[in-house]
Each structure stands twice: as C-alpha cells, then as structure tokens.
Design a protein around this motif. Structure first.
Motif, PDB file in Angstrom:
ATOM      1  N   PHE A  41       0.842  -1.182   0.000  1.00 22.03           N
ATOM      2  CA  PHE A  41       0.000   0.000   0.000  1.00 22.03           C
ATOM      3  C   PHE A  41       0.885   1.242   0.000  1.00 22.03           C
ATOM      4  O   PHE A  41       2.026   1.196   0.441  1.00 22.03           O
ATOM      5  CB  PHE A  41      -0.902   0.022   1.239  1.00 22.03           C
ATOM      6  CG  PHE A  41      -1.805  -1.166   1.329  1.00 22.03           C
ATOM      7  CD1 PHE A  41      -2.904  -1.293   0.487  1.00 22.03           C
ATOM      8  CD2 PHE A  41      -1.585  -2.169   2.251  1.00 22.03           C
ATOM      9  CE1 PHE A  41      -3.743  -2.382   0.557  1.00 22.03           C
ATOM     10  CE2 PHE A  41      -2.415  -3.264   2.338  1.00 22.03           C
ATOM     11  CZ  PHE A  41      -3.497  -3.371   1.485  1.00 22.03           C
ATOM     12  N   TYR A  57      -6.456  -8.151   6.383  1.00 26.90           N
ATOM     13  CA  TYR A  57      -7.081  -6.835   6.460  1.00 26.90           C
ATOM     14  C   TYR A  57      -6.120  -5.909   7.187  1.00 26.90           C
ATOM     15  O   TYR A  57      -5.545  -6.287   8.210  1.00 26.90           O
ATOM     16  CB  TYR A  57      -8.392  -6.912   7.246  1.00 26.90           C
ATOM     17  CG  TYR A  57      -9.452  -7.742   6.577  1.00 26.90           C
ATOM     18  CD1 TYR A  57     -10.363  -7.166   5.697  1.00 26.90           C
ATOM     19  CD2 TYR A  57      -9.560  -9.103   6.829  1.00 26.90           C
ATOM     20  CE1 TYR A  57     -11.350  -7.922   5.089  1.00 26.90           C
ATOM     21  CE2 TYR A  57     -10.545  -9.873   6.219  1.00 26.90           C
ATOM     22  CZ  TYR A  57     -11.438  -9.274   5.356  1.00 26.90           C
ATOM     23  OH  TYR A  57     -12.411 -10.027   4.754  1.00 26.90           O
ATOM     24  N   LEU A  60      -5.121   1.216   7.669  1.00 23.11           N
ATOM     25  CA  LEU A  60      -4.134   2.130   7.109  1.00 23.11           C
ATOM     26  C   LEU A  60      -4.100   3.431   7.896  1.00 23.11           C
ATOM     27  O   LEU A  60      -5.020   3.755   8.650  1.00 23.11           O
ATOM     28  CB  LEU A  60      -4.442   2.388   5.630  1.00 23.11           C
ATOM     29  CG  LEU A  60      -4.474   1.121   4.751  1.00 23.11           C
ATOM     30  CD1 LEU A  60      -4.850   1.477   3.318  1.00 23.11           C
ATOM     31  CD2 LEU A  60      -3.148   0.380   4.798  1.00 23.11           C
ATOM     32  N   SER A  64      -8.570   4.221   6.591  1.00 25.25           N
ATOM     33  CA  SER A  64      -9.191   3.341   5.600  1.00 25.25           C
ATOM     34  C   SER A  64      -8.685   1.912   5.804  1.00 25.25           C
ATOM     35  O   SER A  64      -7.748   1.668   6.566  1.00 25.25           O
ATOM     36  CB  SER A  64      -8.916   3.837   4.173  1.00 25.25           C
ATOM     37  OG  SER A  64      -7.546   3.740   3.869  1.00 25.25           O
ATOM     38  N   GLY A  66      -7.245  -1.568   4.037  1.00 29.93           N
ATOM     39  CA  GLY A  66      -6.637  -2.217   2.887  1.00 29.93           C
ATOM     40  C   GLY A  66      -6.768  -3.710   3.023  1.00 29.93           C
ATOM     41  O   GLY A  66      -6.995  -4.242   4.117  1.00 29.93           O
ATOM     42  N   ARG A  76      -7.320  -0.882  -1.561  1.00 28.07           N
ATOM     43  CA  ARG A  76      -8.185  -0.312  -0.537  1.00 28.07           C
ATOM     44  C   ARG A  76      -9.548  -0.974  -0.668  1.00 28.07           C
ATOM     45  O   ARG A  76     -10.140  -0.989  -1.735  1.00 28.07           O
ATOM     46  CB  ARG A  76      -8.291   1.191  -0.728  1.00 28.07           C
ATOM     47  CG  ARG A  76      -9.012   1.872   0.403  1.00 28.07           C
ATOM     48  CD  ARG A  76      -9.001   3.357   0.234  1.00 28.07           C
ATOM     49  NE  ARG A  76      -7.622   3.805   0.100  1.00 28.07           N
ATOM     50  CZ  ARG A  76      -7.150   4.918   0.611  1.00 28.07           C
ATOM     51  NH1 ARG A  76      -7.930   5.717   1.272  1.00 28.07           N
ATOM     52  NH2 ARG A  76      -5.896   5.241   0.433  1.00 28.07           N
ATOM     53  N   GLU A  79     -13.435   2.626   3.118  1.00 19.47           N
ATOM     54  CA  GLU A  79     -12.970   3.933   3.584  1.00 19.47           C
ATOM     55  C   GLU A  79     -12.891   4.025   5.106  1.00 19.47           C
ATOM     56  O   GLU A  79     -12.232   4.907   5.634  1.00 19.47           O
ATOM     57  CB  GLU A  79     -13.898   5.036   3.057  1.00 19.47           C
ATOM     58  CG  GLU A  79     -13.796   5.223   1.552  1.00 19.47           C
ATOM     59  CD  GLU A  79     -12.393   5.597   1.098  1.00 19.47           C
ATOM     60  OE1 GLU A  79     -11.749   6.450   1.735  1.00 19.47           O
ATOM     61  OE2 GLU A  79     -11.932   5.019   0.096  1.00 19.47           O
TER      62      GLU A  79
END
Length: 124
Positions: A41, A57, A60, A64, A66, A76, A79
C-alpha cells in the motif's frame, strides 16, 4: 462503534463472526508481511484480521482499510471500519464479487450479481 473491541471483548462473538464471515481477528495489530515481490500500500498500516485463504485486512494510516489477498493482490477495500463491517455483513462472499470481467457493463454485472446471490442463498 468499535467493532474490533467488541470482538476482542467477546471471544464467543469473535468465533461466531469468523465462522459466518471468514474474518479471524488477530490478538493485536501486527506489522504486515512485506516479503519481496509482494504488493504493498502507499500508506503505512498494520494487519488486524485474516481470512481463511490467508488474506489480510489492514488498518491504514488514514483510517481506511486495505486488503492483501492470498494471491498477492492489494488494494483499498473500505474507507472506514464502519464501511468494512457493512461490506462483510451485507456481502458475505464479497471475494466472489472481485472478478473484473463481470463489470463490463450494467447488464453483465446485474446477471453476475443475481447468479452470485442465488449461489450464496443455496449455500446457506
């Protein structure tokens, strides 16, 4: 609502949630696997759950969520934690909806969605 806290505070709920939604909560946030050649990411983050196929999982830096698939794909997924849990509960087999060729046009997507819905209902 703090979903992760609710699951951590109630091991029976966490086990049932994993059984229903293929969502195994890790005991704590952990550094993500950054083996050579693995997707990554653009934002820092930490793993907080896994699924049965080895996907992870990640929370971030910007709040959000990722997701790393077991096949090495990354992106992603949501959100926010609210959006993630809404997805997991509303679309139990969300992984099955990630086939890009099914998004060619509205008609193809609608037919695909109906097929997946019927398959999921039969499985339940």
């Amino acid at each position: 609502m703090d979903y992760l806290k609710a699951l951590r505070d109630d091991p029976d709920l966490a086990e049932e949630f994993d059984s229903l939604f293929d969502f195994f909560l890790l005991d704590e946030l952990s550094p993500r696997d950054e083996a050579d050649g693995r997707s990554t990411f653009t934002l820092p983050g930490m793993a907080f759950a896994r699924d049965g196929s080895g996907g992870e999982y990640h929370l971030l830096e910007d709040g959000s969520i990722g997701y790393y698939s077991s096949e090495g794909e990354a992106g992603r997924l949501a959100e926010s934690m609210d959006d993630l849990f809404s997805l997991i509960v509303s679309c139990i087999c969300w992984h099955d909806c990630c086939d890009a060729k099914e998004y060619a046009d509205s008609k193809t997507l609608e037919e695909y969605g109906q097929r997946q819905r019927n398959i999921n209902l039969e499985d339940m």
